[in-house]
Design an enzyme around this catalytic site. Structure first.
Site, PDB file in Angstrom:
ATOM      1  N   ASN A  14       0.822  -1.223   0.000  1.00 45.64           N
ATOM      2  CA  ASN A  14       0.000   0.000   0.000  1.00 45.64           C
ATOM      3  C   ASN A  14       0.862   1.283   0.000  1.00 45.64           C
ATOM      4  O   ASN A  14       2.025   1.256  -0.344  1.00 45.64           O
ATOM      5  CB  ASN A  14      -0.973  -0.009   1.168  1.00 45.64           C
ATOM      6  CG  ASN A  14      -1.878  -1.230   1.119  1.00 45.64           C
ATOM      7  OD1 ASN A  14      -2.358  -1.571   0.059  1.00 45.64           O
ATOM      8  ND2 ASN A  14      -2.063  -1.896   2.231  1.00 45.64           N
ATOM      9  N   GLY A  16       0.662   3.829   2.753  1.00 47.24           N
ATOM     10  CA  GLY A  16       0.675   4.566   4.012  1.00 47.24           C
ATOM     11  C   GLY A  16       2.065   4.834   4.571  1.00 47.24           C
ATOM     12  O   GLY A  16       2.345   5.939   5.031  1.00 47.24           O
ATOM     13  N   ASP A  17       2.950   3.833   4.535  1.00 47.72           N
ATOM     14  CA  ASP A  17       4.283   4.028   5.115  1.00 47.72           C
ATOM     15  C   ASP A  17       4.996   5.180   4.408  1.00 47.72           C
ATOM     16  O   ASP A  17       5.535   6.086   5.047  1.00 47.72           O
ATOM     17  CB  ASP A  17       5.124   2.747   4.981  1.00 47.72           C
ATOM     18  CG  ASP A  17       4.448   1.560   5.659  1.00 47.72           C
ATOM     19  OD1 ASP A  17       3.700   1.792   6.613  1.00 47.72           O
ATOM     20  OD2 ASP A  17       4.673   0.422   5.216  1.00 47.72           O
ATOM     21  N   TYR A 187     -10.043  -0.893   1.491  1.00 43.99           N
ATOM     22  CA  TYR A 187      -9.366  -2.157   1.205  1.00 43.99           C
ATOM     23  C   TYR A 187     -10.321  -3.091   0.472  1.00 43.99           C
ATOM     24  O   TYR A 187     -11.554  -2.931   0.569  1.00 43.99           O
ATOM     25  CB  TYR A 187      -8.883  -2.800   2.513  1.00 43.99           C
ATOM     26  CG  TYR A 187      -7.807  -1.997   3.197  1.00 43.99           C
ATOM     27  CD1 TYR A 187      -6.576  -1.787   2.578  1.00 43.99           C
ATOM     28  CD2 TYR A 187      -8.014  -1.434   4.452  1.00 43.99           C
ATOM     29  CE1 TYR A 187      -5.584  -1.039   3.202  1.00 43.99           C
ATOM     30  CE2 TYR A 187      -7.024  -0.681   5.081  1.00 43.99           C
ATOM     31  CZ  TYR A 187      -5.816  -0.492   4.440  1.00 43.99           C
ATOM     32  OH  TYR A 187      -4.836   0.263   5.046  1.00 43.99           O
ATOM     33  N   ARG A 264      -8.851   4.880   5.017  1.00 42.36           N
ATOM     34  CA  ARG A 264      -8.336   3.593   5.496  1.00 42.36           C
ATOM     35  C   ARG A 264      -6.945   3.777   6.117  1.00 42.36           C
ATOM     36  O   ARG A 264      -6.366   4.881   6.036  1.00 42.36           O
ATOM     37  CB  ARG A 264      -8.269   2.614   4.325  1.00 42.36           C
ATOM     38  CG  ARG A 264      -7.142   2.913   3.350  1.00 42.36           C
ATOM     39  CD  ARG A 264      -7.146   1.994   2.146  1.00 42.36           C
ATOM     40  NE  ARG A 264      -5.827   1.924   1.534  1.00 42.36           N
ATOM     41  CZ  ARG A 264      -5.558   1.312   0.399  1.00 42.36           C
ATOM     42  NH1 ARG A 264      -6.535   0.707  -0.277  1.00 42.36           N
ATOM     43  NH2 ARG A 264      -4.329   1.275  -0.073  1.00 42.36           N
ATOM     44  N   GLY A 265      -6.411   2.706   6.676  1.00 44.10           N
ATOM     45  CA  GLY A 265      -5.007   2.674   7.107  1.00 44.10           C
ATOM     46  C   GLY A 265      -4.669   3.731   8.130  1.00 44.10           C
ATOM     47  O   GLY A 265      -5.263   3.782   9.208  1.00 44.10           O
ATOM     48  N   GLU A 266      -3.735   4.585   7.778  1.00 48.51           N
ATOM     49  CA  GLU A 266      -3.246   5.568   8.759  1.00 48.51           C
ATOM     50  C   GLU A 266      -3.322   6.999   8.249  1.00 48.51           C
ATOM     51  O   GLU A 266      -3.965   7.856   8.852  1.00 48.51           O
ATOM     52  CB  GLU A 266      -1.796   5.222   9.141  1.00 48.51           C
ATOM     53  CG  GLU A 266      -1.204   6.217  10.110  1.00 48.51           C
ATOM     54  CD  GLU A 266      -0.044   5.680  10.915  1.00 48.51           C
ATOM     55  OE1 GLU A 266       0.073   4.450  11.090  1.00 48.51           O
ATOM     56  OE2 GLU A 266       0.772   6.507  11.380  1.00 48.51           O
ATOM     57  N   ASP A 267      -2.673   7.266   7.120  1.00 50.47           N
ATOM     58  CA  ASP A 267      -2.538   8.674   6.740  1.00 50.47           C
ATOM     59  C   ASP A 267      -3.843   9.283   6.237  1.00 50.47           C
ATOM     60  O   ASP A 267      -4.195  10.408   6.609  1.00 50.47           O
ATOM     61  CB  ASP A 267      -1.436   8.820   5.673  1.00 50.47           C
ATOM     62  CG  ASP A 267      -1.089  10.278   5.466  1.00 50.47           C
ATOM     63  OD1 ASP A 267      -0.763  10.960   6.456  1.00 50.47           O
ATOM     64  OD2 ASP A 267      -1.203  10.754   4.329  1.00 50.47           O
ATOM     65  N   SER A 268      -4.588   8.556   5.398  1.00 54.66           N
ATOM     66  CA  SER A 268      -5.872   9.112   4.923  1.00 54.66           C
ATOM     67  C   SER A 268      -6.853   9.230   6.092  1.00 54.66           C
ATOM     68  O   SER A 268      -7.700  10.134   6.119  1.00 54.66           O
ATOM     69  CB  SER A 268      -6.455   8.261   3.791  1.00 54.66           C
ATOM     70  OG  SER A 268      -6.667   6.931   4.204  1.00 54.66           O
TER      71      SER A 268
HETATM   72  O1  TRH Z   1      -2.332   2.876   1.608  1.00 51.07           O
HETATM   73  P1  TRH Z   1      -2.780   2.566   2.976  1.00 51.07           P
HETATM   74  O2  TRH Z   1      -3.656   1.430   3.106  1.00 51.07           O
HETATM   75  O3  TRH Z   1      -1.523   2.392   3.897  1.00 51.07           O
HETATM   76  C1  TRH Z   1      -1.445   1.411   4.895  1.00 51.07           C
HETATM   77  C2  TRH Z   1      -1.463   1.998   6.264  1.00 51.07           C
HETATM   78  O4  TRH Z   1      -0.493   3.012   6.437  1.00 51.07           O
HETATM   79  C3  TRH Z   1      -1.209   0.903   7.269  1.00 51.07           C
HETATM   80  O5  TRH Z   1      -1.144   1.446   8.572  1.00 51.07           O
HETATM   81  C4  TRH Z   1       0.086   0.206   6.920  1.00 51.07           C
HETATM   82  O6  TRH Z   1       0.343  -0.798   7.805  1.00 51.07           O
HETATM   83  C5  TRH Z   1      -0.031  -0.349   5.537  1.00 51.07           C
HETATM   84  O7  TRH Z   1      -0.268   0.706   4.624  1.00 51.07           O
HETATM   85  C6  TRH Z   1       1.207  -1.069   5.120  1.00 51.07           C
HETATM   86  O8  TRH Z   1      -3.575   3.836   3.573  1.00 51.07           O
HETATM   87  P2  TRH Z   1      -3.061   5.246   4.108  1.00 51.07           P
HETATM   88  O9  TRH Z   1      -2.290   5.101   5.360  1.00 51.07           O
HETATM   89  O10 TRH Z   1      -4.235   6.095   4.151  1.00 51.07           O
HETATM   90  O11 TRH Z   1      -2.070   5.796   2.997  1.00 51.07           O
HETATM   91  C7  TRH Z   1      -2.502   6.262   1.768  1.00 51.07           C
HETATM   92  C8  TRH Z   1      -1.620   7.395   1.300  1.00 51.07           C
HETATM   93  O12 TRH Z   1      -1.925   7.715  -0.041  1.00 51.07           O
HETATM   94  C9  TRH Z   1      -1.846   8.670   2.110  1.00 51.07           C
HETATM   95  O13 TRH Z   1      -0.615   9.340   2.283  1.00 51.07           O
HETATM   96  C10 TRH Z   1      -2.747   9.492   1.213  1.00 51.07           C
HETATM   97  C11 TRH Z   1      -2.238   9.094  -0.141  1.00 51.07           C
HETATM   98  N1  TRH Z   1      -3.151   9.281  -1.257  1.00 51.07           N
HETATM   99  C12 TRH Z   1      -2.836  10.223  -2.210  1.00 51.07           C
HETATM  100  O14 TRH Z   1      -1.832  10.937  -2.098  1.00 51.07           O
HETATM  101  N2  TRH Z   1      -3.675  10.362  -3.302  1.00 51.07           N
HETATM  102  C13 TRH Z   1      -4.811   9.634  -3.451  1.00 51.07           C
HETATM  103  O15 TRH Z   1      -5.526   9.807  -4.458  1.00 51.07           O
HETATM  104  C14 TRH Z   1      -5.138   8.666  -2.430  1.00 51.07           C
HETATM  105  C15 TRH Z   1      -6.391   7.855  -2.547  1.00 51.07           C
HETATM  106  C16 TRH Z   1      -4.282   8.516  -1.358  1.00 51.07           C
END
Ligand code: TRH
Length: 364
Positions: A14, A16-17, A187, A264-268
């Protein structure tokens, strides 16, 4: 004093990291004047987050076997999400030198134990390396949440502005009267098909906007064909629009523009809270239902009522989505007020980067 930091990030899966590492890097450089290097195994992700903005930090690919070792001459070494430094850099930490200060940036959780673990130090028995544990969180005793200095002011100014109209027009988002604008980032195990069916038959029209990063299988299954970015499909009272994956700044602005955000996850998840709009959070699936404990801990802090709780649980696989959605839909005005108040309450605290800078300054 100008400090320097290296942020280490290995992407598990994904976005998020890398997304968190990127936001922290940008803020340390842009707001605190630190010289920042991000060492990452998927540098191409950072280009997607940055969009057209020039990166304010140095980006280095993760050193391969036999590659020149990354230098250990920074003030601070941030290991994002349990990532172990490359061997040469790790060897330089033996004996626990004062510099670089080695800090683990941990995953965010609303669970109460976070407060007790934030800031702890541990010595590796094998070689005396000294590591510090920095836990993001929702309280003043934790490491806080990532929030840029002027974020809330920018959000308020954006609402109803020409920039907002320009963004929505660029993405082809034209909301009909009474239509609820919803963003979707989830997800694959979310009960998306059943929820879309509810919207198609619902009393109120919905426009669901889905960045090109998730929900592919369910959307294809529901409409019987793949939606490409820029394409739209309709069934009953539901319209779904696929848009490209956005830069982080544009994604933030999209969340600020919607009536309801699925994140979802952390940052969003954090960004939906800064949007001060109602949201449905889907935690990252973990073994032994750990994600359900995380969700319960967060719901207790948020206090958005039983309908929001049932909706987020059903969206995360615990409960039936149809009744949960209908009750949540009816409760949305109250949920909206709670989310606004929650966002204000969080924004009154200091942010993660500020706390990290203080944490490091006290120890360097
Ligand atoms: O992508 P994720 O599911 O990340 C996850 C979580 O961080 C989780 O804790 C971790 O263990 C796993 O990965 C490995 O969801 P998250 O955290 O929301 O991260 C998405 C990133 O993408 C966030 O920085 C926002 C960014 N984003 C964009 O920049 N543009 C977009 O159009 C979208 C939909 C997201």
């Amino acid at each position: 004093m100008t400090r320097s930091a290296r942020i280490l990030c290995r992407v598990i899966d994904n976005f998020g990291d890398a997304g968190v590492a990127w936001r922290l890097a940008r803020q340390l450089a842009g707001e605190f004047g630190w010289r920042v290097t991000v060492t990452i195994d998927r540098p191409e992700l950072l280009a997607r987050f940055a969009g057209n903005a020039p990166p304010p930090v140095r980006i280095e690919p993760w050193p391969g076997d036999g590659a020149a070792p990354a230098a250990a001459d920074d003030d601070v070494l941030v290991s994002a999400f349990g990532c172990e430094p490359p061997p040469a850099l790790r060897a330089a930490l033996a004996g626990g030198p004062a510099r670089p200060l080695w800090v683990h940036l941990e995953y965010l959780s609303a669970e109460p134990w976070i407060d007790g673990c934030h800031g702890l130090r541990s010595i590796r028995p094998s070689d005396g390396a000294s590591e510090h544990f920095f836990y993001p969180g929702f309280t003043g005793r934790s490491g806080g949440l990532l929030r840029e200095r002027s974020l809330i002011e920018r959000r308020v100014a954006f609402d109803g502005s020409a920039q907002q109209r320009e963004l929505l027009a660029r993405l082809g988002i034209a909301r009909a009267p009474e239509e609820r604008l919803v963003t979707l980032f989830c997800y694959p195990d979310a009960p998306l098909g059943a929820w879309l069916a509810e919207l198609a038959q619902g009393a109120r029209p919905h426009l669901v906007v889905a960045p090109d990063a998730s929900a592919d299988g369910a959307l294809t299954g529901f409409f019987g064909g793949r939606l490409q970015p820029g394409q739209e499909a309709q069934r009953g009272r539901l319209r779904v629009r696929r848009i490209p994956f956005l830069s982080q700044d544009d994604y933030d602005r999209l969340l600020w523009s919607a009536d309801l955000n699925f994140v979802r996850g952390e940052d969003s998840w954090i960004r939906a809270q800064w949007a001060a709009r109602p949201f449905v959070w889907q935690p990252y699936l973990q073994s032994e239902s750990a994600h359900h404990f995380k969700l319960a801990a967060f719901l207790e802090r948020l206090g958005a009522g039983p309908q929001a709780g049932a909706m987020m649980r059903a969206w995360s696989g615990a409960g039936e989505i149809g009744p949960a959605w209908r009750a949540f839909d009816a409760a949305l005005p109250a949920v909206e007020a709670t989310c606004r108040a929650w966002s204000e309450q969080l924004a009154a605290q200091s942010d993660l980067a500020t706390r990290l800078v203080e944490f490091c300054s006290e120890r360097l």
